[in-house]
Design a protein around this motif. Structure first.
Motif, mmCIF file in Angstrom:
data_model
loop_
_atom_site.group_PDB
_atom_site.id
_atom_site.type_symbol
_atom_site.label_atom_id
_atom_site.label_comp_id
_atom_site.label_asym_id
_atom_site.label_seq_id
_atom_site.Cartn_x
_atom_site.Cartn_y
_atom_site.Cartn_z
ATOM 1 N N GLY A 285 0.777 -1.231 0.000
ATOM 2 C CA GLY A 285 0.000 0.000 0.000
ATOM 3 C C GLY A 285 0.808 1.280 0.000
ATOM 4 O O GLY A 285 0.248 2.364 0.229
ATOM 5 N N PHE A 286 2.098 1.202 -0.254
ATOM 6 C CA PHE A 286 2.928 2.402 -0.305
ATOM 7 C C PHE A 286 2.928 2.980 -1.723
ATOM 8 O O PHE A 286 2.850 2.238 -2.709
ATOM 9 N N ASP A 287 3.063 4.282 -1.806
ATOM 10 C CA ASP A 287 3.005 4.961 -3.103
ATOM 11 C C ASP A 287 4.261 4.750 -3.941
ATOM 12 O O ASP A 287 4.206 4.798 -5.172
ATOM 13 N N SER A 288 5.390 4.537 -3.287
ATOM 14 C CA SER A 288 6.639 4.398 -4.032
ATOM 15 C C SER A 288 7.634 3.588 -3.226
ATOM 16 O O SER A 288 7.526 3.453 -2.000
ATOM 17 N N ALA A 289 8.637 3.039 -3.934
ATOM 18 C CA ALA A 289 9.702 2.297 -3.268
ATOM 19 C C ALA A 289 10.503 3.216 -2.358
ATOM 20 O O ALA A 289 10.962 2.806 -1.283
ATOM 21 N N GLN A 290 10.662 4.466 -2.758
ATOM 22 C CA GLN A 290 11.427 5.420 -1.959
ATOM 23 C C GLN A 290 10.748 5.679 -0.617
ATOM 24 O O GLN A 290 11.403 5.681 0.437
ATOM 25 N N TYR A 291 9.427 5.902 -0.663
ATOM 26 C CA TYR A 291 8.710 6.155 0.585
ATOM 27 C C TYR A 291 8.712 4.910 1.475
ATOM 28 O O TYR A 291 8.874 4.988 2.692
ATOM 29 N N PHE A 292 8.554 3.722 0.839
ATOM 30 C CA PHE A 292 8.586 2.471 1.602
ATOM 31 C C PHE A 292 9.938 2.304 2.290
ATOM 32 O O PHE A 292 10.007 1.930 3.467
ATOM 33 N N SER A 293 11.040 2.581 1.568
ATOM 34 C CA SER A 293 12.377 2.440 2.145
ATOM 35 C C SER A 293 12.579 3.392 3.316
ATOM 36 O O SER A 293 13.157 3.026 4.351
ATOM 37 N N HIS A 294 12.083 4.625 3.157
ATOM 38 C CA HIS A 294 12.167 5.605 4.247
ATOM 39 C C HIS A 294 11.387 5.127 5.457
ATOM 40 O O HIS A 294 11.877 5.190 6.602
#
Length: 314
Positions: A285-294
Motif C-alpha cells: 500500500g505504499f506509493d513508491s519504493a522510496q517512501y517504503f524504504s524511508h
C-alpha cells in the motif's frame, strides 16, 4: 403452631396476618430483546437480498440446511448448517441463497444492552443441539403466531398480525429463545479455558474479545495500510473509545500495532518473495519504493536492502 394460608392458628384461634420481611433480588440481565422488526423463513429458494443496512436493528441469519453467503463490501463469508451470523446496526450487507436445499431463518430485532454484543457483530457462531432446538421452537412459534404476507413465496412477517391460532405466550417464547441462543453463544466465545466467565467478569471478557478481534483484523489486513479510523469504522466504535481501550489493555497504541504488523509482513515479503522492493512496496500500500524504504528504515533501523542482506548472512 401450624402455619396455614391466610394466617397462623394457635389453639384454634386465628392470629392476624403479619407481613414477612423479604429481600427482593433484581435479576441481572445482560441484554433484553425489545422489538421484532421482521422474520423470514426461506426454504429451497434461489434469491439475493440486495445490499442494505438497518439503523438500530440487529439481523441474525441461521442456516438449518444448505448454506448461505453474506457479503460485506468485498468480503464474502459462507454460513454453513448449524451456524448463524450476527450482523450489527449500520452494517451494509447482502444475503445470497443459491442452494436448493437451503433452509434459512432470518430475524431482525432491537435489543436493550447491545453494547455487550457489539464486539461479536459479524461473528459466525456454530451452535449445539440445544440451540438448534431453540431455533426450531422459534420457527414453530413464528408460523403459529403470525399471519404471513401472501405476496411472497416464503414465510415473511413484517407487520406481525396475530394469526387465528395465536398461541398464548408465543412472543415471549420467541424473545426468550432468542436471548438464550445469544447468551449461550456469548458464553462459548468468552470462556476462560474450560470455565464459563463469572458474571462480574463478563464485561472485561467482552473487552478482551474485542481487543483480540482488533489485533486479528490488523494482522489479516497488514498490507492494506489501515488507519485507526478504518479500524474504528469496521468495528463500529468511536476512534477515541477503541484507541483508549486498546492501549489500556495491551499497553500499545493502535497506530504502533498497525506499524508493527505491517513491518512484520514487509520483512516476510523481503525474505520469502522474489518480488522487487518496488513491487513489495506497492503490495503493502505504499506509493513508491522510496517512501517504503524511508518508512522501513524509520521503523526498523535499516533499509530494506540492508535488512535482506543481514538476514541472508545467517
Amino acid at each position: 403452631m401450624v402455619i396455614k394460608a391466610g394466617g397462623i392458628q394457635k389453639n384454634g384461634n386465628r392470629i392476624p396476618d403479619k407481613e414477612l420481611a423479604h429481600t427482593k433480588h433484581a435479576l441481572r440481565k445482560v441484554f433484553t430483546i425489545t422489538n421484532l422488526v421482521s422474520i423470514d423463513y426461506i426454504e429451497g429458494i434461489h434469491m439475493t437480498v440486495d445490499p442494505h443496512f438497518h439503523n438500530d436493528v440487529w439481523e441474525l441469519a441461521y442456516v438449518g440446511a444448505g448454506k448461505a453467503s453474506v457479503r460485506k463490501g468485498d468480503k464474502l463469508v459462507e454460513v454453513m448448517p448449524s451456524q448463524f451470523v450476527l450482523i450489527g446496526p449500520g452494517i451494509i450487507h447482502e444475503l445470497l441463497l443459491n442452494n436448493p436445499n437451503s433452509r434459512v431463518f432470518i430475524i431482525c430485532f432491537t435489543i436493550n444492552g447491545d453494547d455487550n454484543i457489539f464486539p461479536f457483530a459479524d461473528e459466525i457462531f456454530t451452535i449445539d443441539n440445544f440451540q438448534k432446538n431453540l431455533f426450531s421452537r422459534m420457527i414453530s412459534e413464528t408460523c403459529s403466531a403470525y399471519e404471513t404476507d401472501p405476496r411472497f413465496d416464503r414465510i415473511k412477517i413484517m407487520d406481525f398480525k396475530p394469526s387465528k391460532k395465536d398461541p398464548f405466550g408465543a412472543e415471549q417464547i420467541l424473545s426468550c429463545c432468542l436471548e438464550m441462543i445469544l447468551l449461550y453463544s456469548l458464553r462459548s466465545l468468552t470462556m476462560q479455558g474450560e470455565e464459563v466467565v463469572r458474571g462480574e467478569g463478563f464485561s472485561q471478557a467482552v473487552r478482551d474479545y474485542l481487543v483480540q478481534s482488533v489485533i486479528g483484523y490488523i494482522e489479516e489486513n497488514a498490507g492494506a495500510r489501515l488507519t485507526v479510523n478504518d479500524i474504528a469504522a469496521h468495528f463500529n466504535y468511536s476512534r477515541t473509545y477503541l484507541s483508549t481501550l486498546f492501549c489500556d489493555t495491551t499497553g500499545k497504541t493502535l497506530k504502533q500495532t498497525i506499524t508493527d504488523a505491517t513491518l512484520r509482513k514487509a520483512k516476510k515479503e523481503l525474505l520469502e518473495s522474489s518480488d522487487t522492493i518496488g513491487d513489495i512496496a506497492v503490495s503493502l500500500g505504499f506509493d513508491s519504493a522510496q517512501y517504503f524504504s524511508h518508512w522501513f528504515r524509520k521503523n526498523s533501523g535499516m533499509t530494506p536492502s540492508a535488512f535482506y542482506q543481514s538476514e541472508k548472512l545467517f
